[in-house]
Structures are given as structure tokens and as C-alpha cells.
Design a protein around this motif. Structure first.
Motif, mmCIF file in Angstrom:
data_model
loop_
_atom_site.group_PDB
_atom_site.id
_atom_site.type_symbol
_atom_site.label_atom_id
_atom_site.label_comp_id
_atom_site.label_asym_id
_atom_site.label_seq_id
_atom_site.Cartn_x
_atom_site.Cartn_y
_atom_site.Cartn_z
ATOM 1 N N ASP A 3 3.153 6.425 9.981
ATOM 2 C CA ASP A 3 2.905 7.434 11.014
ATOM 3 C C ASP A 3 1.813 8.398 10.571
ATOM 4 O OD1 ASP A 3 4.928 6.274 12.506
ATOM 5 O OD2 ASP A 3 6.409 7.832 12.049
ATOM 6 N N LYS A 4 1.926 8.855 9.336
ATOM 7 C CA LYS A 4 0.945 9.806 8.792
ATOM 8 C C LYS A 4 -0.430 9.150 8.661
ATOM 9 C CE LYS A 4 0.311 12.815 4.809
ATOM 10 N NZ LYS A 4 0.882 13.255 3.534
ATOM 11 N N LEU A 5 -0.450 7.918 8.159
ATOM 12 C CA LEU A 5 -1.716 7.218 7.986
ATOM 13 C C LEU A 5 -2.373 6.919 9.331
ATOM 14 C CD1 LEU A 5 -3.670 5.997 5.950
ATOM 15 C CD2 LEU A 5 -2.407 3.858 6.150
ATOM 16 N N ALA A 6 -1.573 6.572 10.329
ATOM 17 C CA ALA A 6 -2.122 6.299 11.665
ATOM 18 C C ALA A 6 -2.838 7.533 12.215
ATOM 19 C CB ALA A 6 -1.016 5.849 12.615
ATOM 20 N N MET A 7 -2.259 8.696 11.983
ATOM 21 C CA MET A 7 -2.919 9.922 12.448
ATOM 22 C C MET A 7 -4.224 10.140 11.702
ATOM 23 S SD MET A 7 0.294 12.517 13.245
ATOM 24 C CE MET A 7 -0.282 13.639 12.049
ATOM 25 N N GLN A 8 -4.218 9.915 10.384
ATOM 26 C CA GLN A 8 -5.426 10.109 9.581
ATOM 27 C C GLN A 8 -6.534 9.139 9.988
ATOM 28 O OE1 GLN A 8 -3.972 9.616 5.604
ATOM 29 N NE2 GLN A 8 -3.459 11.771 5.373
#
Length: 143
Positions: free
Chosen positions: A41-46
Motif C-alpha cells: 500500500d505504501k509503495l503503491a502511493m510512492q
């Protein structure tokens, strides 16, 4: 279509390919743990992956090619992301290490030293280093 649109499209496709590679590693055991899901989830946002793209990649991560970066530093950054995913469950089984080795080869690391690189990457994660320390240590590991 302007040149900036082409550049943005290529950059976006590379990010999707990178994200799909990480999803493949995460799903190797057949499911996503809560920690892996949080990391994705965090990587997708980045990486500016939309929720629709996220769902599509989760459904079929093999659809996206691995796009090896040109610069060595970018390869190391991607290796850091992939290594963190492999280490996310804190179970460094031989299959996970094998998968990380395959992705390291796909990122452009040479077969002659890929096992040393993967071992060094995983050992740095065991020590809990951040990206900057990881890049420094990986760049200077033979000195």
C-alpha cells in the motif's frame, strides 16, 4: 501527444513493472501477510499506482515486464525494495532467497556475484539499515 506525455507514460510503466515485481515476490507463498499488504500500500502511493492499477497488478503481476534500470544506484534502490519484501515475513527460506536472486539478475546484476549481492542485501536488512545506508554499504562492499 507531447514529449512530456511520452516520458510520463514510460516512467509510469516502469513503476508498474517495478511494483509488479515486488508483488510477485510477496505472493510467492500464495498469500499476502498484513505486513506485506501494508508495505505494498505504501509503495503503491510512492510509485503513483492508482487503486485500479493496484487491483489489476495484484490480479495478474506476470502481465508486467521487469524493466531493469540503467543506473547502478537505481538498481540498488529496487533491490532494497525487493529485499525488504522478502524480509517482511522474517522467514528467509531458500525459495524466497531464490526469488530475490532471480529478480536481482533481472535487474542487471551479474550471475558471477549475484549471490554475494543478495546475501549482503539481506544481511543489511537484518541490521535494520535505511535506504541511504543500504546504498552506501552496497556501493562500497568490495572496498
Amino acid at each position: 501527444m507531447s514529449i512530456s506525455d511520452l516520458f510520463d507514460s514510460g516512467f509510469k510503466n516502469r513503476n508498474k513493472g517495478h511494483f509488479a515485481s515486488i508483488v510477485r515476490v510477496a505472493m510467492e507463498n500464495g498469500h499476502l501477510s498484513e505486513e506485506e499488504r501494508h508495505f505494498l500500500d505504501k509503495l503503491a502511493m510512492q510509485l503513483d499506482i492508482s487503486s485500479e492499477e493496484y487491483a489489476e497488478i495484484l490480479a495478474n503481476p506476470m502481465k508486467y515486464p521487469i524493466n531493469p534500470p540503467y543506473l547502478h544506484t537505481q538498481r540498488l534502490e529496487r533491490l532494497y525494495d525487493l529485499s525488504r519484501m522478502v524480509y517482511a515475513d522474517h522467514v528467509l527460506g531458500p525459495k524466497q532467497k531464490e526469488i530475490l536472486t532471480r529478480f536481482a539478475l533481472a535487474l542487471g546484476f551479474t550471475p558471477g556475484n549475484v549471490h554475494y549481492i543478495v546475501d549482503k542485501a539481506l544481511s543489511l536488512l537484518v541490521m535494520g539499515v535505511d535506504l541511504d545506508t543500504f546504498l552506501f554499504e552496497m556501493t562500497h562492499m568490495n572496498k
